[in-house]
Design an enzyme around this catalytic site. Structure first.
Site, mmCIF file in Angstrom:
data_model
loop_
_atom_site.group_PDB
_atom_site.id
_atom_site.type_symbol
_atom_site.label_atom_id
_atom_site.label_comp_id
_atom_site.label_asym_id
_atom_site.label_seq_id
_atom_site.Cartn_x
_atom_site.Cartn_y
_atom_site.Cartn_z
ATOM 1 N N GLN A 113 0.976 -1.127 0.065
ATOM 2 C CA GLN A 113 -0.060 -0.163 0.048
ATOM 3 C C GLN A 113 1.032 1.335 0.055
ATOM 4 O OE1 GLN A 113 -1.820 0.404 3.892
ATOM 5 N NE2 GLN A 113 -0.648 -1.349 4.648
ATOM 6 N N GLU A 202 -8.009 5.323 6.613
ATOM 7 C CA GLU A 202 -7.604 4.316 7.748
ATOM 8 C C GLU A 202 -7.724 5.308 9.030
ATOM 9 O OE1 GLU A 202 -5.213 1.006 7.257
ATOM 10 O OE2 GLU A 202 -4.854 1.146 9.493
#
Ligand SMILES: *[C@@H]1O[C@H](CO)[C@@H](O)[C@H](O)[C@H]1NC(C)=O
Ligand SMILES: *[C@@H]1O[C@H](CO)[C@@H](O)[C@H](O)[C@H]1NC(C)=O
Ligand SMILES: *[C@@H]1O[C@H](CO)[C@@H](O)[C@H](O)[C@H]1NC(C)=O
Ligand SMILES: CC(=O)N[C@H]1CO[C@H](CO)[C@@H](O)[C@@H]1O
Length: 267
Positions: A113, A202
């Site tokens: 990521q 997130e």
């Protein structure tokens, strides 16, 4: 993998030499981590929107997840573009990170990521770019190499060249600058599976604890797509929506606006 100046800097920060730095610096550089999906306390088959999109709740993730590749294939790329939010607020301190990645949902032992974090301390908002192959900690890209400003239009390209290697690229569309770095699985147990692709904001962890969640307004991922080992493009129309829910409170409102865009709003 070739050791770059960045890796060297990171290695130094991870070593005992880091103790010489101010404590704040150590924690920022060494302990930020974007995690696999953590289910919310009551995350069972949650809701279906008018469009028949499945919604699930997570303690950490909000956004869109392709939870499986087409039969017989694996995801090898995921990409998306978003504008770094200009207004990020928190009562006191708070933070969040917007990123694009491969794996980490149903395939929970690895994530490749990259993205941008925004961290509020009082009246100050700090932005930075990072990349991470979970379970490694995130590596912050030094500001002088690829500094992030509010309003930057950032494209993230995640490419897995094998289950144990890949490349992450961050592009500043405004300035036409880019940062690219090869990545490899940190351990034999963290090979990719190519089973998930995601576009996420997130509530990440730092120093082992979840950070208080900031209000980032809306992060709109556009030109979002994934592709597979046979170069088949997969759009977001079949993606699952995730909203952040902590202690019974839902903090986000996620909408898949088209096959290539998902808006992730703090609500
Ligand atoms: C949702 O799914 C149901 C059952 O498959 C179907 O009857 C309905 O038309 C769908 N709604 C939309 C908006 O796609
Ligand atoms: C992106 O471009 C903008 C406008 O030129 C600039 O202010 C910003 O610092 C750039 N960010 C990066 C990461 O290159
Ligand atoms: C999305 O992709 C199209 C086609 O490549 C491009 O013209 C457009 O500028 C992209 N949008 C953003 C926000 O990057
Ligand atoms: C609220 C919630 O589910 N938080 C989780 C976020 O991720 C960490 C792992 O780093 C979990 O420990 C938290 O429970």
């Amino acid at each position: 993998m070739k050791l770059s100046a960045i890796f060297f800097a990171t290695a130094v920060l991870f070593s005992n030499a880091a103790r010489a730095l101010p404590p704040q610096m150590v924690s920022r550089r060494s302990a930020r981590r974007m995690n696999p999906l953590y289910p919310a306390e009551n995350s069972q088959a949650d809701a279906v929107e008018a469009t028949n999109t499945t919604i699930q709740y997570s303690g950490n993730w909000s956004g869109a997840v392709l939870t499986s590749p087409p039969a017989g294939e694996i995801f090898t790329t995921a990409s998306g573009t978003f504008t770094v939010p200009k207004t990020v607020t928190a009562s006191g301190n708070g933070a969040a990170a917007a990123w694009v990645g491969i794996d980490g949902d149903t395939f929970a032992t690895a994530i490749l990521q990259a993205g941008v974090y925004f961290s509020v301390t009082g009246d100050t908002v700090e932005y930075g770019a990072f990349y991470e192959w979970w379970p490694n900690f995130a590596t912050d890209i030094p500001t002088e190499v690829f500094g992030i400003s509010a309003g930057d239009v950032i494209t993230i390209n995640i490419v897995a060249t094998s289950l144990s290697a890949g490349t992450v690229t961050l592009i500043n569309q405004t300035k036409k600058t880019q940062f690219s770095i090869p990545q490899s699985a940190p351990t034999k147990l963290s090979l990719l599976g190519g089973q998930n692709a995601e576009w996420i904001v997130e509530d990440y962890t730092q120093n082992g604890g979840i950070v208080p969640l900031a209000n980032w307004g809306t992060v709109n991922f556009v030109n979002a797509s994934a592709s597979t080992s046979t170069r088949t493009a997969v759009d977001l129309s079949g993606a699952t929506i995730f909203d952040i829910k902590q202690f019974g409170v839902v903090y986000t409102d996620v909408t898949i606006d088209s096959g290539s865009s998902v808006s992730v709003a703090y609500a």
